[in-house]
Design an enzyme around this catalytic site. Structure first.
Site, PDB file in Angstrom:
ATOM      1  N   ASP A  33       1.649 -33.617  -5.121  1.00  0.00           N
ATOM      2  CA  ASP A  33       1.117 -35.023  -5.322  1.00  0.00           C
ATOM      3  C   ASP A  33       0.323 -35.667  -4.287  1.00  0.00           C
ATOM      4  O   ASP A  33       1.266 -35.885  -3.039  1.00  0.00           O
ATOM      5  CB  ASP A  33       2.225 -35.935  -5.825  1.00  0.00           C
ATOM      6  CG  ASP A  33       1.755 -37.211  -6.250  1.00  0.00           C
ATOM      7  OD1 ASP A  33       0.627 -37.539  -6.444  1.00  0.00           O
ATOM      8  OD2 ASP A  33       2.934 -37.938  -6.625  1.00  0.00           O
ATOM      9  N   ASP A  37       1.761 -40.591  -7.017  1.00  0.00           N
ATOM     10  CA  ASP A  37       2.313 -41.030  -8.416  1.00  0.00           C
ATOM     11  C   ASP A  37       3.259 -40.415  -8.973  1.00  0.00           C
ATOM     12  O   ASP A  37       3.384 -40.501 -10.300  1.00  0.00           O
ATOM     13  CB  ASP A  37       0.823 -41.832  -9.282  1.00  0.00           C
ATOM     14  CG  ASP A  37       0.122 -40.308  -9.689  1.00  0.00           C
ATOM     15  OD1 ASP A  37       0.410 -39.302  -9.132  1.00  0.00           O
ATOM     16  OD2 ASP A  37      -0.898 -40.601 -10.283  1.00  0.00           O
ATOM     17  N   ASP A  41      -2.257 -33.204  -7.919  1.00  0.00           N
ATOM     18  CA  ASP A  41      -3.472 -33.598  -8.375  1.00  0.00           C
ATOM     19  C   ASP A  41      -4.355 -32.721  -7.281  1.00  0.00           C
ATOM     20  O   ASP A  41      -4.117 -32.060  -6.541  1.00  0.00           O
ATOM     21  CB  ASP A  41      -3.684 -35.187  -8.095  1.00  0.00           C
ATOM     22  CG  ASP A  41      -3.174 -35.556  -7.021  1.00  0.00           C
ATOM     23  OD1 ASP A  41      -3.178 -34.889  -5.734  1.00  0.00           O
ATOM     24  OD2 ASP A  41      -2.295 -36.724  -6.853  1.00  0.00           O
ATOM     25  N   ASP A 110     -10.324 -22.167 -15.769  1.00  0.00           N
ATOM     26  CA  ASP A 110      -9.845 -21.878 -17.273  1.00  0.00           C
ATOM     27  C   ASP A 110     -10.819 -22.509 -18.285  1.00  0.00           C
ATOM     28  O   ASP A 110     -10.934 -23.547 -18.316  1.00  0.00           O
ATOM     29  CB  ASP A 110      -8.558 -22.804 -17.426  1.00  0.00           C
ATOM     30  CG  ASP A 110      -7.551 -21.758 -18.051  1.00  0.00           C
ATOM     31  OD1 ASP A 110      -7.571 -21.051 -18.986  1.00  0.00           O
ATOM     32  OD2 ASP A 110      -6.273 -21.353 -17.549  1.00  0.00           O
ATOM     33  N   ASP A 211      -9.053 -18.228 -21.869  1.00  0.00           N
ATOM     34  CA  ASP A 211      -7.950 -18.363 -22.635  1.00  0.00           C
ATOM     35  C   ASP A 211      -7.810 -17.735 -23.930  1.00  0.00           C
ATOM     36  O   ASP A 211      -8.718 -17.887 -24.899  1.00  0.00           O
ATOM     37  CB  ASP A 211      -7.738 -20.014 -22.999  1.00  0.00           C
ATOM     38  CG  ASP A 211      -6.408 -20.210 -23.213  1.00  0.00           C
ATOM     39  OD1 ASP A 211      -5.172 -20.006 -22.682  1.00  0.00           O
ATOM     40  OD2 ASP A 211      -6.110 -20.847 -24.572  1.00  0.00           O
ATOM     41  N   GLU A 265      -7.794 -13.671 -21.100  1.00  0.00           N
ATOM     42  CA  GLU A 265      -6.332 -13.431 -21.196  1.00  0.00           C
ATOM     43  C   GLU A 265      -6.449 -12.730 -22.752  1.00  0.00           C
ATOM     44  O   GLU A 265      -6.906 -13.215 -23.768  1.00  0.00           O
ATOM     45  CB  GLU A 265      -5.764 -14.731 -21.385  1.00  0.00           C
ATOM     46  CG  GLU A 265      -4.085 -14.769 -21.572  1.00  0.00           C
ATOM     47  CD  GLU A 265      -3.634 -16.072 -22.186  1.00  0.00           C
ATOM     48  OE1 GLU A 265      -2.310 -16.342 -22.222  1.00  0.00           O
ATOM     49  OE2 GLU A 265      -4.237 -16.610 -23.051  1.00  0.00           O
ATOM     50  N   HIS A 337       2.046 -19.860 -15.752  1.00  0.00           N
ATOM     51  CA  HIS A 337       2.616 -20.785 -16.297  1.00  0.00           C
ATOM     52  C   HIS A 337       3.155 -20.645 -17.630  1.00  0.00           C
ATOM     53  O   HIS A 337       3.844 -21.420 -18.331  1.00  0.00           O
ATOM     54  CB  HIS A 337       1.438 -21.995 -16.240  1.00  0.00           C
ATOM     55  CG  HIS A 337       0.363 -21.505 -17.349  1.00  0.00           C
ATOM     56  ND1 HIS A 337      -0.295 -20.363 -16.806  1.00  0.00           N
ATOM     57  CD2 HIS A 337      -0.034 -21.921 -18.472  1.00  0.00           C
ATOM     58  CE1 HIS A 337      -1.341 -20.346 -17.811  1.00  0.00           C
ATOM     59  NE2 HIS A 337      -0.948 -21.318 -18.906  1.00  0.00           N
ATOM     60  N   ASP A 338       3.163 -19.311 -18.087  1.00  0.00           N
ATOM     61  CA  ASP A 338       3.423 -19.217 -19.653  1.00  0.00           C
ATOM     62  C   ASP A 338       4.703 -18.377 -19.575  1.00  0.00           C
ATOM     63  O   ASP A 338       5.326 -18.090 -20.657  1.00  0.00           O
ATOM     64  CB  ASP A 338       2.549 -18.421 -20.432  1.00  0.00           C
ATOM     65  CG  ASP A 338       1.242 -19.163 -20.767  1.00  0.00           C
ATOM     66  OD1 ASP A 338       1.355 -20.568 -20.873  1.00  0.00           O
ATOM     67  OD2 ASP A 338       0.141 -18.645 -20.912  1.00  0.00           O
TER      68      ASP A 338
END
Ligand code: GLC
Ligand code: CA
Length: 571
Positions: A33, A37, A41, A110, A211, A265, A337-338
């Site tokens: 970050d 916040d 990012d 992606d 994807d 993918e 991330h899956d």
């Protein structure tokens, strides 16, 4: 380097730079970050580019950065040509891109085009009527005899159809309800895709990860699937569909105008179907992610648990190595991330955290292919244990919890979620032992794993034998070894329940990788093929080692030389 290796396929003379590379995957919301916040990012990424470079990787794959209502955390896009305001704007993106390029890092984006968000302006218009320019952008059907248009399940949330009263029809969503599938049979939709590709390629990105790309062409008539197969029942009618090569060929043509590469993918893809994308007349993709080696402790999906089987894992690894050899190029990964964290699945995240984290690196980074490392994997981040389902953020974890095994006790249901949730890969990156793991100065958007005081980048930087520094050593060795980059692959002791052993061989030179998946010492012998060989140990995850015993989760890499005298066998 190009031209000097076996892995290149015909007609692929120019765009093969990706083969010698390694990539780092960023799932931005939890990376770093930069403006405090609580949400990761691009300002944060900018600050960490040197760190990424220091790992020894050559590129970054960004999971979606685009505006999105986050029903599926960025994989539900509402504007393909912009940056989510949580993550910055196009200016900071450009700054990150330029700086990455200066550091010699490629950047791939992606490309999520099987579906959009239901908040995308195309869908908002499409749902309004049956005769506007966007009406046919999505897959709309009438009810069939008062029921859903077919029996397909969605992969993330309930049935695959959602009724829209405004239009008096159902729309198809293979994923969450808020992810309506695009109608790729509509040429206007394909033009939109090409325009999105050009937008980012013109800005200077180096490629795309496409994807769920093998799902974008659906069979005519959308026939019913087998009613006895849950979740994947429609798959025979949308996986590798009738026009897939034609559509991907069109996208490929756009890519050909640039020096970029395409990575698809491919959920549930087999070597055979992958080769249909990666070779021959079509060659619509340069690389493909498959899932077979992610199934060694589960069945079909991580949610359906099975005991870990090393033999199953080795079988998947070797199958892809052998069957793509000389024909196409592999992707190598253990996390993204899956999936839950690999060390909590195939390793031992408690007693042998460092040992199994390093061994897992060695077990895949020396295979043939382009490796991917997911944020946090390089420090051995582990699964997070949350105490109620309400604490989870991932749509598929919630769906699994509420849909299956609902009669089981809560503790058992939560245990399954603990073992399988994608949220374990989405906790904030652990940078140091300060508050919020140094990810942010304020409370992060999602739970930090409480083990951050022990597992974090800063402490691993300082430890020569850390997982982080082992990744660096492996990647540095890969980079300077032609054997690792281009050599052929051969597996030994296929049926052994504890040892994964493979050889790589290139122009008379060989290396041997030996990995123990046991949590105790095991006796170990060289295969007979090495009776006349001498080995030099070039990498090991233990500071000291015993010749014929492998310590728990020990990994070794030997360079092999042939010697005439059998007595000289000194591995
Ligand atoms: C891919 C993404 C995953 C997403 C799905 C739908 O599998 O990696 O995160 O949920 O596609 O877009
Ligand atoms: Ca932020």
């Amino acid at each position: 380097m190009p031209g000097a290796f076996t892995g290149r396929s015909k007609g692929d003379a120019v765009k093969d730079w990706y083969k010698a590379m390694a990539f780092y995957q960023i799932w931005i919301r939890s990376f770093y970050d930069g403006n405090n916040d609580g949400i990761g990012d691009l300002y944060g990424v900018y600050e960490k580019l040197e760190y990424i470079k220091s790992l020894g990787v050559d590129g970054i794959w960004f999971s979606p950065l685009y505006p999105s209502p986050n029903a599926d955390y960025g994989y539900d896009i509402s504007d393909y040509k912009n940056i989510h305001s949580d993550y910055g704007d196009l200016d900071i993106f450009k700054k990150v891109l330029d700086r990455a390029h200066e550091l010699g890092l490629k950047v791939i984006m992606d490309l999520v085009i099987n579906h959009t968000s239901d908040e995308h302006p195309w869908f908002i218009k499409s749902r309004q009527s049956r005769n506007n320019p966007y009406s046919d952008y999505y897959i709309w059907r009438d009810a069939k005899h008062g029921k859903l248009p077919n029996n397909w399940d969605s992969l993330l949330e309930g049935k695959a159809w959602e009724y829209c009263p405004e239009r008096g029809q159902y729309y198809l969503h293979l994923f969450a309800k808020k992810q309506p599938d695009l109608n790729m049979d509509n040429p206007a939709v394909r033009e939109e895709v090409k325009s999105i590709m050009r937008f980012w390629l013109d800005m200077g990105v180096d490629g795309f990860r496409e994807d769920v790309i093998n799902f974008i062409s659906k069979a005519d008539g959308l026939p019913n699937g087998n009613p006895f197969i849950p979740v994947a029942n429609g798959m025979p009618y949308y996986k590798d569909g009738p026009h897939i090569h034609e559509y991907l060929g069109e996208f490929r043509q756009v890519a050909e105008e640039y020096d970029c590469f395409l990575l698809g993918e491919g959920p549930m893809t087999t070597t055979r179907s992958a080769l249909s994308y990666l070779t021959g007349r079509h060659k619509t993709l340069d690389l493909m992610f498959h899932f077979e080696h992610m199934m060694a402790d589960c069945f079909m999906t991580e949610y359906i648990r099975r005991p870990f089987s090393l033999v199953k894992l080795k079988k998947a690894f070797s199958k892809w190595q052998y069957e793509l050899e000389g024909r196409a190029w592999n992707t190598l990964y253990l996390e993204n991330h899956d999936h839950p964290r690999i060390i909590s699945r195939y390793g031992d995240d408690k007693r042998f955290h460092r040992e199994s984290g390093t061994m897992l690196a060695a077990c895949y980074l020396f295979q043939q292919g382009t490796p991917f490392i997911y944020q946090g994997q390089e420090i051995g981040m582990t699964n997070i244990r949350l105490s109620s389902i309400e604490q989870y953020a991932d749509v598929s974890s919630k769906n699994n919890y509420y849909r299956f095994h609902t009669k089981d006790p809560v503790t058992k249901r939560l245990e399954r979620i603990y073992a399988s949730s994608r949220d374990s890969a989405r906790t904030p990156m652990q940078w140091d032992r300060s508050a919020h793991a140094g990810f942010s100065k304020v409370k992060p958007w999602f739970y930090v794993n409480p083990n951050y005081r022990k597992i974090n980048v800063k402490s691993e930087e300082a430890d020569e034998y850390s997982i982080l520094n082992f990744y660096r050593k492996c990647l540095a060795y890969r980079k300077r070894s032609k054997v690792v980059l281009w050599g052929t692959y051969k597996e030994y002791c296929r049926t052994d329940n504890y040892i994964y052993m493979y050889e790589r061989s290139y122009r008379g030179k060989k290396i041997l990788v030996v990995c123990s998946f046991a949590d105790h010492n095991i006796r170990w012998r060289l295969p007979r093929a090495f009776a006349h060989s001498r080995g030099k140990l070039v990498l090991c995850n233990y500071p000291v080692h015993t010749p014929h015993t492998l310590a728990p989760y020990e990994a070794r890499v030997y360079e092999i030389r042939n010697v005439k005298d059998k007595a000289n066998n000194r591995l």
